[in-house]
Write an enzyme that holds these catalytic residues in place. Sequence first.
Site, PDB file in Angstrom:
ATOM      1  N   ALA A 127      -9.405   5.173   3.552  1.00 13.70           N
ATOM      2  CA  ALA A 127      -9.560   6.625   3.393  1.00 13.70           C
ATOM      3  C   ALA A 127     -11.001   7.011   3.090  1.00 13.70           C
ATOM      4  CB  ALA A 127      -8.625   7.140   2.290  1.00 13.70           C
TER       5      ALA A 127
ATOM      6  N   GLU B 118      -8.515   8.040  -6.325  1.00 16.70           N
ATOM      7  CA  GLU B 118      -9.880   8.480  -6.076  1.00 16.70           C
ATOM      8  C   GLU B 118     -10.186   8.460  -4.590  1.00 16.70           C
ATOM      9  OE1 GLU B 118     -12.931   6.421  -8.425  1.00 16.70           O
ATOM     10  OE2 GLU B 118     -14.309   7.009  -6.824  1.00 16.70           O
ATOM     11  N   GLU B 119      -9.712   7.414  -3.931  1.00 16.77           N
ATOM     12  CA  GLU B 119      -9.995   7.257  -2.516  1.00 16.77           C
ATOM     13  C   GLU B 119      -9.326   8.349  -1.690  1.00 16.77           C
ATOM     14  OE1 GLU B 119      -9.799   2.953  -1.321  1.00 16.77           O
ATOM     15  OE2 GLU B 119      -8.823   4.021   0.324  1.00 16.77           O
ATOM     16  N   GLN B 120      -8.069   8.633  -2.014  1.00 19.47           N
ATOM     17  CA  GLN B 120      -7.362   9.672  -1.256  1.00 19.47           C
ATOM     18  C   GLN B 120      -7.960  11.050  -1.536  1.00 19.47           C
ATOM     19  OE1 GLN B 120      -3.157   9.531  -0.731  1.00 19.47           O
ATOM     20  NE2 GLN B 120      -2.999   7.304  -0.967  1.00 19.47           N
TER      21      GLN B 120
ATOM     22  N   PHE C 214       1.356   2.877   7.354  1.00 17.58           N
ATOM     23  CA  PHE C 214       0.058   3.150   7.959  1.00 17.58           C
ATOM     24  C   PHE C 214      -1.031   2.953   6.906  1.00 17.58           C
ATOM     25  CE2 PHE C 214      -3.256   6.455   8.740  1.00 17.58           C
ATOM     26  CZ  PHE C 214      -3.723   5.999   9.969  1.00 17.58           C
TER      27      PHE C 214
ATOM     28  N   ILE D 187      -5.187   2.895   6.268  1.00 11.95           N
ATOM     29  CA  ILE D 187      -6.518   3.206   6.794  1.00 11.95           C
ATOM     30  C   ILE D 187      -7.457   3.314   5.602  1.00 11.95           C
ATOM     31  CG2 ILE D 187      -6.208   5.722   6.750  1.00 11.95           C
ATOM     32  CD1 ILE D 187      -7.784   5.831   9.416  1.00 11.95           C
TER      33      ILE D 187
ATOM     34  N   HIS E 230       0.823  -1.206   0.000  1.00  7.45           N
ATOM     35  CA  HIS E 230       0.000   0.000   0.000  1.00  7.45           C
ATOM     36  C   HIS E 230       0.857   1.255   0.000  1.00  7.45           C
ATOM     37  CE1 HIS E 230      -3.208  -2.792   0.816  1.00  7.45           C
ATOM     38  NE2 HIS E 230      -4.081  -1.822   0.646  1.00  7.45           N
ATOM     39  N   PRO E 231       0.412   2.272  -0.751  1.00  5.82           N
ATOM     40  CA  PRO E 231       1.158   3.535  -0.810  1.00  5.82           C
ATOM     41  C   PRO E 231       0.965   4.339   0.478  1.00  5.82           C
ATOM     42  CG  PRO E 231      -0.917   3.764  -1.977  1.00  5.82           C
ATOM     43  CD  PRO E 231      -0.835   2.326  -1.536  1.00  5.82           C
TER      44      PRO E 231
END
Lengths: 156, 156
Positions: free
Chosen positions: B122, B85-87, B118, B120, B66-67
């Site tokens: 988003a 898109e999510e971020q 980390f 999560i 994951h980025p």
Amino acid sequence: MDVGALNALGYEDFLNIFGNIVEKCPLITAAVWSKRPFANMPALETAFYEFIDALPDSKEGILRCHPDLAGRDLQSGTLTPESREEQARAGLDALSSDEVSLMAQLNQDYKRRFEFPFVICAKMNDKATILRQLLERVGKDRSEERARGIEEVKKI
Amino acid sequence: MDVGALNALGYEDFLNIFGNIVEKCPLITAAVWSKRPFANMPALETAFYEFIDALPDSKEGILRCHPDLAGRDLQSGTLTPESREEQARAGLDALSSDEVSLMAQLNQDYKRRFEFPFVICAKMNDKATILRQLLERVGKDRSEERARGIEEVKKI
């Protein structure tokens, strides 16, 4: 790369360098990083093999992440750089249109029969042996071909 | 998509549609395809969860694929479309330069401590709760954070 430098890599650099060792499966590389320190480069290779062998259910998944040989991805330039170089070395980027059609037909027969693509270590074969192997292996049974495909992934 | 169409997909189409359900882990999608037929769409989701839970050794590997949130990949445009898109929906593409620096520092502290990034979901959080969570979770212990990260991957 010497083994000290290898063991000093953070996971992001490790992924940048080794992420495509198994085609489109950086997950495997990212998990293998946990096995540091490695005694030497062959130990890194062994860590990949052991991880692949320990995967319960996803061996077919690994095969399905591989592109067709001399297939659409090669024609359209969407292969990973590693795969392109490997297929080119085996002469698969310079097939006649008859050979392209034959490969496509055999790949399709193989996938219909086994539900995963034909995988062979292209850099250890030329186009003649690849075609011969494809003709031969399309007639084998499924579990034999799954095991054979995974062995070819390790050679890659 | 109705479940009949879902179950009729060959693995290549299935990978094209669902390959990035787990970030950069088409291996998981390719393995889950073997579980057809699915009774309904939630059954497909469950198949992903079960597969992730069954992976012996590679849960940290999933996290490492994951980025960083609001990290280099977002700035340079190299995120997968799904992640971008999510971020963006969480407002992470419109941070002040102070907020970008703070996120970068916290991400780095987190990775140094846990050896994975980390993670999560988003889309279920905004930038304020993401920052608060990051501040809080950077102080937790490693096994707790690994389990938490995997739960967040499932929500994504």
